[in-house]
Design an enzyme around this catalytic site. Structure first.
Site, PDB file in Angstrom:
ATOM      1  N   THR A  13      37.370  21.450  27.591  1.00  0.00           N
ATOM      2  CA  THR A  13      37.232  21.340  26.131  1.00  0.00           C
ATOM      3  C   THR A  13      38.221  20.353  25.527  1.00  0.00           C
ATOM      4  O   THR A  13      37.895  19.648  24.573  1.00  0.00           O
ATOM      5  CB  THR A  13      37.454  22.731  25.490  1.00  0.00           C
ATOM      6  N   SER A  58      34.723  22.837  33.332  1.00  0.00           N
ATOM      7  CA  SER A  58      35.315  23.432  34.544  1.00  0.00           C
ATOM      8  C   SER A  58      34.431  24.497  35.171  1.00  0.00           C
ATOM      9  O   SER A  58      34.726  24.971  36.276  1.00  0.00           O
ATOM     10  CB  SER A  58      36.712  23.971  34.259  1.00  0.00           C
ATOM     11  N   SER A  59      33.332  24.847  34.525  1.00  0.00           N
ATOM     12  CA  SER A  59      32.366  25.747  35.185  1.00  0.00           C
ATOM     13  C   SER A  59      31.770  25.049  36.403  1.00  0.00           C
ATOM     14  O   SER A  59      31.214  25.706  37.284  1.00  0.00           O
ATOM     15  CB  SER A  59      31.226  26.120  34.241  1.00  0.00           C
ATOM     16  N   THR A  89      39.352  25.684  30.569  1.00  0.00           N
ATOM     17  CA  THR A  89      39.995  26.996  30.723  1.00  0.00           C
ATOM     18  C   THR A  89      39.188  27.952  31.613  1.00  0.00           C
ATOM     19  O   THR A  89      39.755  28.864  32.199  1.00  0.00           O
ATOM     20  CB  THR A  89      40.194  27.672  29.355  1.00  0.00           C
ATOM     21  N   THR A 166      45.213  34.832  34.698  1.00  0.00           N
ATOM     22  CA  THR A 166      43.808  35.171  34.504  1.00  0.00           C
ATOM     23  C   THR A 166      43.437  34.718  33.102  1.00  0.00           C
ATOM     24  O   THR A 166      44.239  34.863  32.181  1.00  0.00           O
ATOM     25  CB  THR A 166      43.629  36.703  34.606  1.00  0.00           C
ATOM     26  N   ARG A 246      36.323  44.586  44.972  1.00  0.00           N
ATOM     27  CA  ARG A 246      36.955  44.996  43.710  1.00  0.00           C
ATOM     28  C   ARG A 246      36.755  46.500  43.550  1.00  0.00           C
ATOM     29  O   ARG A 246      35.693  46.976  43.180  1.00  0.00           O
ATOM     30  CB  ARG A 246      36.389  44.190  42.544  1.00  0.00           C
ATOM     31  N   THR A 277      42.191  45.593  42.897  1.00  0.00           N
ATOM     32  CA  THR A 277      41.767  46.571  41.888  1.00  0.00           C
ATOM     33  C   THR A 277      40.989  45.919  40.746  1.00  0.00           C
ATOM     34  O   THR A 277      41.269  44.776  40.370  1.00  0.00           O
ATOM     35  CB  THR A 277      42.965  47.359  41.326  1.00  0.00           C
ATOM     36  N   GLN A 278      40.057  46.682  40.196  1.00  0.00           N
ATOM     37  CA  GLN A 278      39.320  46.212  39.012  1.00  0.00           C
ATOM     38  C   GLN A 278      40.194  46.313  37.753  1.00  0.00           C
ATOM     39  O   GLN A 278      39.839  45.762  36.714  1.00  0.00           O
ATOM     40  CB  GLN A 278      38.068  47.073  38.793  1.00  0.00           C
ATOM     41  N   CYS A 279      41.294  47.062  37.833  1.00  0.00           N
ATOM     42  CA  CYS A 279      42.162  47.212  36.651  1.00  0.00           C
ATOM     43  C   CYS A 279      42.816  45.875  36.324  1.00  0.00           C
ATOM     44  O   CYS A 279      43.161  45.115  37.232  1.00  0.00           O
ATOM     45  CB  CYS A 279      43.271  48.218  36.918  1.00  0.00           C
TER      46      CYS A 279
HETATM   47  N1  ASP Z   1      33.773  25.397  29.316  1.00  0.00           N
HETATM   48  C1  ASP Z   1      35.072  24.810  29.119  1.00  0.00           C
HETATM   49  C2  ASP Z   1      35.642  24.461  30.466  1.00  0.00           C
HETATM   50  O1  ASP Z   1      36.112  25.323  31.148  1.00  0.00           O
HETATM   51  C3  ASP Z   1      35.965  25.746  28.393  1.00  0.00           C
HETATM   52  C4  ASP Z   1      37.336  25.239  28.082  1.00  0.00           C
HETATM   53  O2  ASP Z   1      37.773  24.184  28.480  1.00  0.00           O
HETATM   54  O3  ASP Z   1      38.058  25.948  27.387  1.00  0.00           O
HETATM   55  O4  ASP Z   1      35.608  23.328  30.857  1.00  0.00           O
END
Ligand code: ASP
Length: 342
Positions: A13, A58-59, A89, A166, A246, A277-279
């Protein structure tokens, strides 16, 4: 000597602009990003950059992209004091974890940052994040050594250990958290390092980049109602070498014989199963409940307080070293880059 920093721009982003037709955000180039942060010139640093040929959301991050980031750092390691990786992110915590294992003997700062709002927006968090990341990458202690000597995520008010982080919010500026480890620095009027939390390097060894990652890994989530047939299908996935399981609470799982047998048989076939753990917070303690004890009895390994992100990337790294399953099972529970507390 001016600090020398190399920025590796991968996308996210922070550098995105709006598509005029669809109004959706899409990655854009580095020049656009820097044009929007004129304040960078106020830092008296020598800054160079490397940009992914095609910046990504980043997906789309994958192992080849991790190779490219590691190569950019390794090839330029001796010429720079620190590195800033600009990244989306969504998968930032996975990249931070992967880099912490791939960059063996790291003793310089690798600070990963990005933003929730594009850098061109009036209320962007990107400008501040980028400037603070550069300042952290340039920071030296009183002996002239880099203050941060590990992979870390800088976001809004905190610096976190990368392989302990995380993504916790899709909306909040403080998008990251390390649930089982203190912050490495708090960002307010100044940058306040928590020196006791920072990674200590006793002996500086030459950087040893690792490029091999084995992706024959999967995850398995427990939930009440999990069906035996589906579980057995998952455990029989062709080619799978490692599974991050998990589990509930302190590492507990169903005690029904069908479940326990299915897991035991998978371990006997040589699949490494790591219990996390899932926690959001806390650690696996197999000895605390019978339900955890029985699971441990099948040969499932405790991941202690490791994050899911660090667990999958560490498995890829250890299998990538070509280690046999028994050795992966042994080494996965031993900290490599401060990712877990035994
Ligand atoms: N979809 C964006 C990415 O991970 C989200 C971001 O950058 O905050 O590339």
């Amino acid at each position: 000597m001016k600090p020398r920093i190399l920025i590796v721009y991968t996308g996210g982003t922070i550098g995105m602009i709006e598509d005029p037709k669809t109004k959706a955000l899409k990655p854009f180039n580095f020049d656009h990003l820097i044009e929007n942060v004129p304040k960078i010139k106020m830092l008296d640093y020598e800054i160079d950059h490397i940009q992914f040929p095609k910046p990504i959301d980043s997906s789309d991050m994958n192992v080849q992209h991790w190779h490219a980031i590691v190569r950019s750092i390794a090839d330029n390691y001796d010429s720079y004091d620190g590195f800033v990786v600009l990244h989306g992110t969504d998968t930032m915590a996975y990249t931070a974890s992967a880099l912490s294992f791939m960059l063996g003997n790291l003793h310089k700062p690798v600070i990963i940052t990005g933003s929730q709002l594009p850098i061109g927006e009036v209320r962007t968090d990107g400008e501040e994040n980028l400037i603070t990341a550069l300042q952290i990458a340039a920071d030296r202690d009183r002996y002239g050594k880099p203050t941060v000597r590990e992979v870390a995520i800088l976001f809004e008010n905190y610096l976190w250990r990368g392989n302990r982080s995380t993504k916790r919010s899709a909306d909040n500026f403080n998008a990251f958290k390390s649930n089982n480890y203190p912050e490495l620095a708090k960002i307010g009027l100044g940058i306040y390092f928590q020196r006791e939390a920072l990674r200590k390097i006793e002996v500086e060894k030459p950087l040893e980049p690792h490029y091999e990652l084995d992706t024959h890994i999967m995850s398995l989530d427990l939930f009440p109602g999990l069906n035996e047939e589906i579980l057995r299908h998952q455990l029989a996935t062709p080619g799978v070498k490692g599974i991050v399981l998990r589990s509930y609470g302190a590492g507990n799982a169903p005690t029904s014989p069908w479940f326990v047998n299915a897991i035991r048989e998978a371990v006997e076939r040589g699949i490494v199963i790591l219990n996390v753990t899932q926690c959001v917070n806390g650690s696996v303690h197999p000895e605390r409940y019978e339900a955890g004890d029985i699971l441990a009895g099948t040969g499932v390994v405790s991941g202690h307080d490791i994050t899911f992100e660090a667990a999958v990337t560490k498995m890829m790294y250890l299998f990538g070293l070509g280690l046999p399953p028994k050795e992966v099972a042994r080494q996965i529970a031993i900290p490599i880059a401060g990712e877990l507390t035994v």
